[in-house]
Design a protein around this motif. Sequence first.
Motif, PDB file in Angstrom:
ATOM      1  N   THR A   1       0.856  -1.180   0.000  1.00 51.97           N
ATOM      2  CA  THR A   1       0.000   0.000   0.000  1.00 51.97           C
ATOM      3  C   THR A   1       0.893   1.230   0.000  1.00 51.97           C
ATOM      4  O   THR A   1       1.308   1.701   1.052  1.00 51.97           O
ATOM      5  CB  THR A   1      -0.927  -0.001   1.230  1.00 51.97           C
ATOM      6  N   PRO A   2       1.232   1.727  -1.192  1.00 48.43           N
ATOM      7  CA  PRO A   2       2.138   2.884  -1.226  1.00 48.43           C
ATOM      8  C   PRO A   2       1.371   4.141  -0.835  1.00 48.43           C
ATOM      9  O   PRO A   2       0.191   4.292  -1.155  1.00 48.43           O
ATOM     10  CB  PRO A   2       2.570   2.965  -2.689  1.00 48.43           C
ATOM     11  N   ILE A   3       2.012   5.030  -0.119  1.00 51.59           N
ATOM     12  CA  ILE A   3       1.380   6.270   0.318  1.00 51.59           C
ATOM     13  C   ILE A   3       2.303   7.440   0.007  1.00 51.59           C
ATOM     14  O   ILE A   3       3.527   7.317   0.122  1.00 51.59           O
ATOM     15  CB  ILE A   3       1.058   6.248   1.832  1.00 51.59           C
ATOM     16  N   PRO A   4       1.727   8.574  -0.388  1.00 48.62           N
ATOM     17  CA  PRO A   4       2.587   9.713  -0.715  1.00 48.62           C
ATOM     18  C   PRO A   4       3.294  10.261   0.519  1.00 48.62           C
ATOM     19  O   PRO A   4       4.431  10.691   0.434  1.00 48.62           O
ATOM     20  CB  PRO A   4       1.627  10.740  -1.320  1.00 48.62           C
ATOM     21  N   TYR A   5       2.606  10.247   1.654  1.00 50.77           N
ATOM     22  CA  TYR A   5       3.252  10.685   2.891  1.00 50.77           C
ATOM     23  C   TYR A   5       2.932   9.675   3.971  1.00 50.77           C
ATOM     24  O   TYR A   5       1.778   9.274   4.128  1.00 50.77           O
ATOM     25  CB  TYR A   5       2.747  12.064   3.310  1.00 50.77           C
ATOM     26  N   THR A   6       3.938   9.267   4.713  1.00 47.88           N
ATOM     27  CA  THR A   6       3.714   8.279   5.761  1.00 47.88           C
ATOM     28  C   THR A   6       3.063   8.958   6.963  1.00 47.88           C
ATOM     29  O   THR A   6       3.136  10.184   7.118  1.00 47.88           O
ATOM     30  CB  THR A   6       5.047   7.657   6.212  1.00 47.88           C
ATOM     31  N   PRO A   7       2.445   8.173   7.844  1.00 50.98           N
ATOM     32  CA  PRO A   7       1.873   8.764   9.065  1.00 50.98           C
ATOM     33  C   PRO A   7       2.955   9.431   9.921  1.00 50.98           C
ATOM     34  O   PRO A   7       2.658  10.387  10.639  1.00 50.98           O
ATOM     35  CB  PRO A   7       1.248   7.566   9.793  1.00 50.98           C
ATOM     36  N   LEU A   8       4.194   8.964   9.856  1.00 53.27           N
ATOM     37  CA  LEU A   8       5.271   9.618  10.606  1.00 53.27           C
ATOM     38  C   LEU A   8       5.538  11.007  10.039  1.00 53.27           C
ATOM     39  O   LEU A   8       5.728  11.974  10.780  1.00 53.27           O
ATOM     40  CB  LEU A   8       6.562   8.801  10.527  1.00 53.27           C
TER      41      LEU A   8
END
Lengths: 626, 626
Positions: free
Chosen positions: A314-321
């Motif tokens: 599941t690639p995400i543009p910005y991580t939750p960190l």
Amino acid sequence: MCGEKAMSPKITGELLRQLRQAMKNCKYFSEPIQAYIIPSGDAHQSEYIAPCDCRREFISGFDGSAGTAIVTEQHAAMWTDGRYFLQASQQMDNNWTLMKMGLKETPSQEDWLISVLPENSKVGVDPWIIAADQWKNMFKALSSAGHSLVPVQDNLIDAVWPDRPERPSTQLRSLGLDYTGISWQDKITALRAKMSERKITWFVATALDEIAWLFNLRGADIEYNPVFFAYTIVGMNTIRFFVDLKRLSNPAVREHLQLDSPSKPELSIQTFPYESVYTELQAICAALGPKDKVWICDKASCALTQVIPKTHRTPIPYTPLCLAKAVKNATEIQGMKMAHIKDAVALCEFFAWLEKEIPKGNVTEISAADKAEELRSQQKDFVGLSFPTISSVGPHGAIIHYRPLPETNRTLTVNEVYLIDSGAQYVDGTTDVTRTMHFGTPSAFEKECFTYVLKGHIAVSAAIFPNGTKGHLLDSFARAALWESGLDYLHGTGHGVGCFLNVHEGPCGISYKTFADEPLEAGMIVSDEPGYYEDGSFGIRLENVVLVVPAKPKYNYRNRGSLTFEPLTLVPIQVKMMNTELLTQKERDWVNEYHRKCREVVGAELERQGRKEALDWLIRETQPII
Amino acid sequence: MCGEKAMSPKITGELLRQLRQAMKNCKYFSEPIQAYIIPSGDAHQSEYIAPCDCRREFISGFDGSAGTAIVTEQHAAMWTDGRYFLQASQQMDNNWTLMKMGLKETPSQEDWLISVLPENSKVGVDPWIIAADQWKNMFKALSSAGHSLVPVQDNLIDAVWPDRPERPSTQLRSLGLDYTGISWQDKITALRAKMSERKITWFVATALDEIAWLFNLRGADIEYNPVFFAYTIVGMNTIRFFVDLKRLSNPAVREHLQLDSPSKPELSIQTFPYESVYTELQAICAALGPKDKVWICDKASCALTQVIPKTHRTPIPYTPLCLAKAVKNATEIQGMKMAHIKDAVALCEFFAWLEKEIPKGNVTEISAADKAEELRSQQKDFVGLSFPTISSVGPHGAIIHYRPLPETNRTLTVNEVYLIDSGAQYVDGTTDVTRTMHFGTPSAFEKECFTYVLKGHIAVSAAIFPNGTKGHLLDSFARAALWESGLDYLHGTGHGVGCFLNVHEGPCGISYKTFADEPLEAGMIVSDEPGYYEDGSFGIRLENVVLVVPAKPKYNYRNRGSLTFEPLTLVPIQVKMMNTELLTQKERDWVNEYHRKCREVVGAELERQGRKEALDWLIRETQPII
């Protein structure tokens, strides 16, 4: 930033010959490759990189912070943005073609490759230093034109770089709650809450600043960036930490990470050597259940991303960190404010010193930068600079990311505009400030341009906008006054700023480029830095670091709430450079209120530190304008 | 726009039951489907559609111009944007859930489907009315969550719609060079030049306005839009035209298209029935050489797009026709100017009439709209309206795309704000203008909001910006004054406007949504229409159609050149609604100069047409403000 390079071009003919030989060598790839891409990043897609990762600089001579080189059998081309057009053209020899990004006539890397490559070409790249999203775009474009993008496991630049430096492994520093506001344990818990909300079973952290932030640890592996080489994989019950294990012998770090006595089993950190992330991630992926999902940033390396099977990825543009790190907590905001006051103290003293010393003719770009660093280093909790100081006089000011070098070093005089863009790392915060000054009498045109830049700076800083607004919607405010006179600047207006972390960070910013920036939120910290550059003559930039804060305008449409900015940087803006007739009353009021605050807050600290001369300078420079 | 619907909700329980039955019927798809998507477009992705294509309205009752319905076994949900929140909630019964797009808490269609569907669901859609890019995004999102998106060839709404209207086939009208400026033959030649530049062998045109523009033909198949149902496939030597062949019996059209005596073989048009586009495109694709490439818009239907094998398909966000059509030539600009002068004549007479008639208490929203249409129809070359007139009083003004209906029809009084957004098709051009007026004494709050909207309108209209700037970078200029007081509006600021074509057209616009708009160029025509809407009370919008023209500011940074806007709409802006104290001197100057031009240009035409009362009104309404 990489080594200390000259502004004269690097001779690259022989190196390129060797690289082209490697491109044909079956030792590295089963078939000859017709083009080789050299991105500027490292395996963590860092903006600033360690010397061992400065491959693009090594092959081309160009050492700006952004750029991608592509070498084919016939050509060598370098893509970089407006900040670096001049610098790149000076640092590269004529084996290289400069590709000016952002200009209409400049082809994209894909289009250019397609236009120059013979049919069915192979284009190679090191999969560790190309981001997964870039790989994907390049792969698609090349495939649709009948070419193929291939991963070359051994880096071909390393193959022609006999004295390549070692990867650094500096001492780790742990930060307590008084600096971070939140323990690493609580950050892990918050991360897992986000994961379970989205039904994610594993999260792979690859960005160095995210890992440093998560564990409340800092290092010094990359100059100016208090980070260290590491990876982390977080599951719902396990934490895997990949780092040079020698670094964990430090008892304070062991204690901080509770390596010997974890408080809870799910907060027990398993440590692994840095290099084993690939095989460990393979092992994790081999054991995934059919519904297990793995989060990884779409800007992580292609090599690591492709370990995760597509159905589980599941690639995400910005991580939750990245998102959590961007919104500073009360402790971090307090620390950033303190850091900016100390920084302002150093700069007030610096400018007072310049004013006295420049007429003597002994101050150069380098000695000025050194003096600014010396004064900063006298401040409490100073760690180092946050980026190489841009100290530039007259025409050098037009080289947007100029860095003075012995062979270009220019003397400051009362006849030329001086631009200094500098910042520091303090344990409590990171600073980044640009001031443009004249120590004699500026020309009417210099004042006019300065005033348009100031108007743009104020337009952003004083803007009131609804909650949920993305930073790119504010970019034109910074340009309107320049545009009205037919002027502009070829860089964005602002970037996120870390707290004792990288001076550039996502996911927010203020730019005409509509990257997928996240909406601005109270607690985020960005820079506001419009400019104007007259090639061969002078450069102007005005930069404050500003904090996003709630605003309370007259109305509150649909209860959305409003935001505005509070300047954290508190360094006077030179009134001598302003054509105050071009300012509106509102703008004059803004300048006066800003200077009042500088005097009050920084003045008190100068007083406390007994820096009388700087205090006198501050008081004089913050007289109200009419 | 579809039928004349009430603002009371449509009863949809039985219809939804039938649709859900069809979703389980193997006659339509081999397996039951768990969700069915009903986009609002037709097979050409038109914004305005013919009655036979009003499927989303038929199933839900909601007849706004934008919206997507999704029906599952349990739910029925409608996504629409801020213009339609109020209207949709009034037109749909409680079988439906309104999904307010643009609000943070509203899930995307994909996320919503994933949250409500049982595992391994099938989601159906008619592949002719979903755009290829939408299909692709939806397909990806559903696949990654274990569901599948499937094409259902028979439209399931049609299956439950016994009295569905026929597809229209109106008479075609050919336009000469005096209206178009460029012959269709020259347009074909220019298109082929673009194709050979990009090594493209075939181009598939599916957008109705592009086909009308290409052939210099107009129809009346869709209300308000002078287009006709057709497809075109252009090769380097052939032109295939798919249209109801009965329409080509008109000798003027045959002559115009040179059907019986083509001037050159490569300009000979082969005609085919409208429906045969699918099989013809299949035949073309079967004969493609290995290097042949086919251009098709990524917003073309999924059905037609997927006929082209992926290796030969080159999807583009905007076709060369779309781009060429957007930049108006001198003949078109002249025509647009004439159309706007005629339109202003009609509106001046209309407002003078309103002023006289409203106090008598006999003017309603509908009768006002009818009067405006009647006055427009007296002008030379009038064809019809360019969209349904938004004639709204008081609280109705806050329904952004309100359309008066007998059961909602409100009487105009001297106590409420009146907003009229209207436009017409003339053979020489298309108009679109919004004015907000008060015929008594507006409240201080109404004036304050009007003035902020006016400031935003002026900020865009008077903006100077570099060549190459995209329209979305100007959007915040329109909002700054509203934002400063905590206000905003939930729609974009401007759209492209066709020349005797669709009143909404790509590829440029001014919006906070960062769609891939093309940079603004001299000759493009867009609207500038900020607003403010106070739910339940009043609506304000100020809209001019403006032409992009070169600007000549003091400097010319890097020889890029600058642009600005010239208003084509020349209708006075009501001074009574302004709080002139909130205007800057620059803004007052803009208003006075605009009104001077209205008086000069429209005054002369009113004089020529002998419309004395309207002329008196114009002169009174264009007195300079101080």
